[in-house]
Design an enzyme around this catalytic site. Structure first.
Site, PDB file in Angstrom:
ATOM      1  N   THR A  41       0.711  -0.837   0.147  1.00  0.00           N
ATOM      2  CA  THR A  41      -0.154   0.118   0.204  1.00  0.00           C
ATOM      3  C   THR A  41       0.682   1.463   0.276  1.00  0.00           C
ATOM      4  O   THR A  41       2.277   1.238   0.372  1.00  0.00           O
ATOM      5  CB  THR A  41      -0.735   0.414   1.273  1.00  0.00           C
ATOM      6  OG1 THR A  41      -0.229   0.023   2.187  1.00  0.00           O
ATOM      7  CG2 THR A  41      -2.033  -1.829   1.164  1.00  0.00           C
ATOM      8  N   ASP A  42       0.088   2.352  -0.410  1.00  0.00           N
ATOM      9  CA  ASP A  42       1.029   3.788  -0.186  1.00  0.00           C
ATOM     10  C   ASP A  42       0.751   3.758   1.454  1.00  0.00           C
ATOM     11  O   ASP A  42      -0.177   3.533   1.853  1.00  0.00           O
ATOM     12  CB  ASP A  42       0.184   4.927  -1.044  1.00  0.00           C
ATOM     13  CG  ASP A  42       1.041   6.111  -0.741  1.00  0.00           C
ATOM     14  OD1 ASP A  42       2.338   5.754  -0.188  1.00  0.00           O
ATOM     15  OD2 ASP A  42       0.690   6.445  -1.863  1.00  0.00           O
ATOM     16  N   TRP A  43       1.521   4.857   1.794  1.00  0.00           N
ATOM     17  CA  TRP A  43       1.701   5.133   3.696  1.00  0.00           C
ATOM     18  C   TRP A  43      -0.377   5.769   3.763  1.00  0.00           C
ATOM     19  O   TRP A  43      -0.337   6.961   3.263  1.00  0.00           O
ATOM     20  CB  TRP A  43       2.732   5.948   4.117  1.00  0.00           C
ATOM     21  CG  TRP A  43       3.579   5.412   4.359  1.00  0.00           C
ATOM     22  CD1 TRP A  43       4.597   5.379   5.487  1.00  0.00           C
ATOM     23  CD2 TRP A  43       4.694   4.506   3.215  1.00  0.00           C
ATOM     24  NE1 TRP A  43       5.825   4.599   5.127  1.00  0.00           N
ATOM     25  CE2 TRP A  43       5.808   3.678   4.925  1.00  0.00           C
ATOM     26  CE3 TRP A  43       4.894   3.817   1.941  1.00  0.00           C
ATOM     27  CZ2 TRP A  43       6.351   2.841   3.289  1.00  0.00           C
ATOM     28  CZ3 TRP A  43       5.057   2.936   1.635  1.00  0.00           C
ATOM     29  CH2 TRP A  43       6.241   2.272   2.466  1.00  0.00           C
ATOM     30  N   GLY A  93      -2.951   4.454   3.300  1.00  0.00           N
ATOM     31  CA  GLY A  93      -3.343   3.351   2.046  1.00  0.00           C
ATOM     32  C   GLY A  93      -4.280   2.434   2.233  1.00  0.00           C
ATOM     33  O   GLY A  93      -4.540   1.839   1.347  1.00  0.00           O
TER      34      GLY A  93
END
Length: 865
Positions: A291-293, A295
């Protein structure tokens, strides 16, 4: 399963899909819009289960090593490798847990695509948009090597780049400068070359952001809001936005980061169609997905949809000590082997089991000693920064990239190059440094001094900065500097004076607002910041010879001053990194001829773009951002709408001139059928026991260490109380029966037959001028109309750059194009369709999309125009 999973899976239940094409948008005025687009057509069935990795021969050894380890791991060890330890819970911006029993450390993940963020003794490379403007594959690769060497030297296992999303659909979007340009081929080549360079050092690249993250505002979902939905039809996704990701996978990228937003109403980090179906099955991606942070929006649902790693591990709100995975995944896991296998296989594939350094820096502080876990109120302390110098000679690469990117848009009466004894008056704060000091703005979140990069997580600290002021002063004794954006009233102008005016335009990531611009250029629009247009006009009114130097994140409107009689020369220097001044002086004073080319179109007016690519603001409900323009982004749109821009995509002048001649086109691999030959079958994949692990494997009672508050662990206090008989509400359409192998797949990036060279074009490039220089040959494909699909008239499919040619010297360039390069995505057959025997294909070669002097017809002759 436990009740928490039912709550966490709510966002997953509306699964994503790829829909049918929609009509093109109009060309009305573009502003910050409020739109309620209808997204009902943008949904399709889910895609389960997650295809296992390891079926490609290039990865089989790594997967075999991973399988042996994973088969002997406890459930806690498996979960530890898939879950982040939490925000500020370690030296890196993100890190997984470890498995010391097998010699596997915490995996360190660190920004950014242009250097080691929040570090020391590192290099601040030029960002992607500058690299793209070089049109130089060798420099793209060399910069990637430099990034990888510095990541390895700092103990970073995964460097979070390169970025090929956003593709730049929205001209005012905040982060397009992190990527390589507004074209899928330019993005694809830039990304692939970077990945190859980075991973040649053993560092793992992370291709991002997958996919449709074209606007910064309203991108994230949270406990109070829902991130926007990018509604993209199947053909547009494949031919435009997926194209560079496919090439990144083909290059062997080890990891991929999902975007924050939804695509077709399902969050990217739990979007089974995108992750399971397209990425892991159709594109044959063998690495792991993170994931993105922050996210990460669900627990078991995201694992089933194809997510492999949660970063930084926290749940909906950071630093609360909870997570969708970690101990919660321990509650729910049946097996846990597939995500961790992908992570460890990538670790083995890149050779990180062989003396790879541990982190020797802290992203949290520049002090030598400090807290080991700053996110905890009480934490052990120790040495956190060893100040390891990883710069090597990377400043040479920085200067070369920044220099070769510099794009000369205009040069009347050959005002450039300047002579060392010219009388110069230099204007604009962009020529100087930040008056507050180097790196005084966190994550470069301000526009003070020369613009070296945008702002946000895609930045790095400058180890030093050579400003244009300093570099010009080093070569000229006749330069006077006015480092201000207000034109001084007391300046005198003599007939021989040359005014050099510096202006810029900035943007960045949404968590920082700079001068009322929340990442995206909402307030500034496509105009220069700090009244840059006014400064240019004031100089043009007083001086008869004006040179404008532009440092910018993307296209800016120049029409207020570009045609003024005094404005003789215009140079775009993009975002040059730490060698800003030296690279510029190299070109301004003629040591090198400019050889950069625009990686985007410069319009005459913002209203020249289709309305659908405007930024969207909507006060209530989820924003539906429907891609009604389809394939017609940037130059594709301008050509279709018959709108002449100020400067075409690919435009770039030189101090010399070049002639293209003696073109030839040869057929290499026959296009005997409309579709590629049948895909190879999948090889064997690792297998694991499906027996539910013993609860003791994740019991706190089996551990012997002190808990750190807020640190995310895989352990549970009373795991024996969790019953495997609890009902779990699986997502609609979930199945354990493998899907039929997609016919467009078969290898990394897709069916290997797609990448067979179909045609090879040769062209001789001669320097016909009086100075040394380098030329770029850009190849565009025109597909026949009888394919039955609305297709852009010209599409960049290849480019090559000459060596530096002396006057009169020639070089023959070879530009190869693949079957995929001349194909369209058939949404019914779900495969790439090409004209049989190449009938009706035209291949154009030239200096830009608006200056194509060579044409070759497949089955016919080549000619120059």
């Amino acid at each position: 399963m436990a009740h928490w999973t039912r709550l966490a899976l709510v966002p997953l239940l509306a699964q994503v899909a790829l829909a049918s094409p929609v009509p093109d948008g109009d060309h009305s005025s573009v502003h910050l819009d409020q739109r309620d687009s209808d997204s009902r057509d943008y949904a399709s069935p889910p895609y389960y289960p997650t295809p296992p990795g390891g079926w490609l021969s290039d990865w089989s050894d790594a997967y075999e090593k991973a399988q042996k380890v994973v088969s002997n791991m406890t459930l806690a060890e498996k979960v530890n490798m898939t879950s982040g330890t939490g925000f500020f819970m370690g030296p890196c911006v993100g890190q997984t847990g470890s498995a010391p029993r097998f010699g596997i450390p915490n995996i360190c993940l660190q920004d950014s695509p242009l250097g080691i963020r929040n570090s020391d003794h590192n290099t601040a490379f030029p960002p992607g948009i500058t690299v793209g403007a070089t049109f130089n594959k060798e420099l793209m690769y060399a910069r990637g090597v430099g990034l990888g060497e510095e990541a390895r030297g700092k103990g970073v296992n995964v460097l979070l780049g390169p970025a090929v999303g956003p593709i730049g659909r929205k001209p005012r979007g905040g982060r397009s400068w992190e990527t390589f340009g507004v074209d899928p081929t330019l993005q694809a080549i830039g990304g692939a070359q970077t990945i190859k360079g980075m991973q040649s050092t053993g560092a793992i690249a992370a291709l991002k952001h997958f996919i449709g993250n074209e606007q910064e505002m309203y991108r994230m979902s949270s406990v109070v809001s829902k991130g926007y939905s990018s509604n993209i039809d199947d053909r547009t996704l494949h031919e435009l936005y997926l194209w560079p990701f496919a090439e990144g996978v083909r290059a062997g990228v080890g990891s991929l980061m999902t975007a924050y937003n939804d695509v077709n109403s399902s969050a990217c980090s739990q979007n089974s169609k995108l992750l399971n179906g397209i990425l892991k099955d159709e594109l044959g991606f063998q690495g792991f997905v993170m994931t993105d942070w922050l996210g990460h929006y669900s627990g078991v649902g995201s694992a089933l949809a194809g997510l492999d790693m949660s970063m930084p591990g926290d749940g909906a709100v950071p630093l609360f000590g909870d997570s969708y995975w970690a101990s919660e995944l321990s509650k729910s896991v049946l097996n846990g082997s597939v995500p961790v296998t992908r992570i460890l296989a990538t670790w083995y594939k890149l050779g990180q089991d062989k003396d790879y350094p541990l982190p020797n820096f802290s992203t949290n502080t520049q002090d030598r000693t400090g807290s080991l876990y700053p996110g905890a109120l009480v934490s052990p302390s120790g040495v956190v920064n060893q100040y390891v110098d990883v710069q090597g000679n990377h400043n040479v690469t920085v200067r070369a990239v920044a220099r070769e990117a510099i794009t000369l848009l205009k040069n009347e009466k050959n005002l450039l190059p300047l002579r060392r004894n010219d009388s110069l008056k230099i204007f604009g704060q962009d020529a100087g440094g930040n008056p507050d000091g180097l790196n005084k703005c966190s994550d470069q979140g301000c526009d003070k001094g020369v613009l070296t990069m945008g702002w946000g997580s895609g930045t790095a600290r400058l180890p030093y900065l050579i400003t244009p002021q300093k570099a010009i002063a080093n070569v000229s004794k006749n330069a006077q500097f006015y480092i201000t954006d207000s034109f001084p009233s007391d300046v005198t102008a003599n007939a021989n004076d040359i005014a050099v005016v510096f202006i810029n335009a900035d943007s960045g990531e949404n968590y920082i607002t700079v001068e009322d611009n929340p990442g995206d250029r909402t307030k500034a629009g496509l105009y220069a910041w700090h009244d840059g247009d006014k400064l240019v006009k004031a100089a043009a009114e007083k001086f008869s010879n004006v040179v404008v130097v532009v440092h910018t994140v993307g296209p800016i409107i120049m029409d207020e001053w570009i045609d003024l009689k005094s404005v003789k020369a215009v140079v775009v220097a993009y975002l040059p990194g730490q060698e800003a001044g030296n690279s510029l002086v190299d070109v301004l004073f003629g040591a090198y001829s400019p050889s950069g080319h625009l990686p985007y179109t410069i319009p005459r007016s913002e209203s020249d773009y289709p309305d659908s690519v405007s930024l969207i603001k909507q006060p209530f409900g989820q924003i539906q951002d429907t891609y009604t323009e389809g394939l017609y982004v940037d130059y594709r749109h301008f050509l279709k709408a018959n709108v002449t821009p100020r400067y075409h995509f690919g435009h770039g002048l030189s101090y010399t001139t070049f002639n293209f001649s003696k073109p030839t086109l040869s057929k290499v691999t026959p296009l005997d059928s409309a579709y590629p030959s049948a895909r190879p079958s999948k090889g064997a994949t690792p297998t694991y026991s499906t027996k539910i692990p013993d609860a003791s494997e994740v019991s706190w009672s089996s551990t012997h260490f002190t808990r750190i508050w807020r640190y995310l662990y895989p352990y549970l206090d009373h795991p024996e109380s969790i019953s495997a008989k609890d009902k779990y509400p699986y997502p609609d359409g979930y199945t354990t029966t493998p899907q039929p192998a997609p016919r467009a797949g078969g290898g990394q990036g897709g069916n290997p037959a797609l990448f067979d060279v179909a045609f090879s074009v040769k062209v001789q490039v001669q320097n016909t001028g009086k100075r040394r220089g380098r030329a770029v040959a850009q190849l565009y494909v025109e597909l026949p109309k009888d394919l039955g699909l609305d297709t852009p008239s010209l599409q960049l499919r290849q480019f090559e750059k000459t060596k530096e040619l002396a006057p009169g010297q020639s070089e023959t360039l070879t530009l190869d194009i693949s079957r995929k390069d001349v194909s369209v995505w058939d949404t019914k057959v779900q495969d790439w369709k090409a004209p049989v025997h190449g009938k009706g294909i035209k291949v154009w070669v030239g200096h830009s999309v608006g200056d194509l002097s060579v044409v070759c017809e497949v089955g016919g002759r080549c000619s120059t125009q």
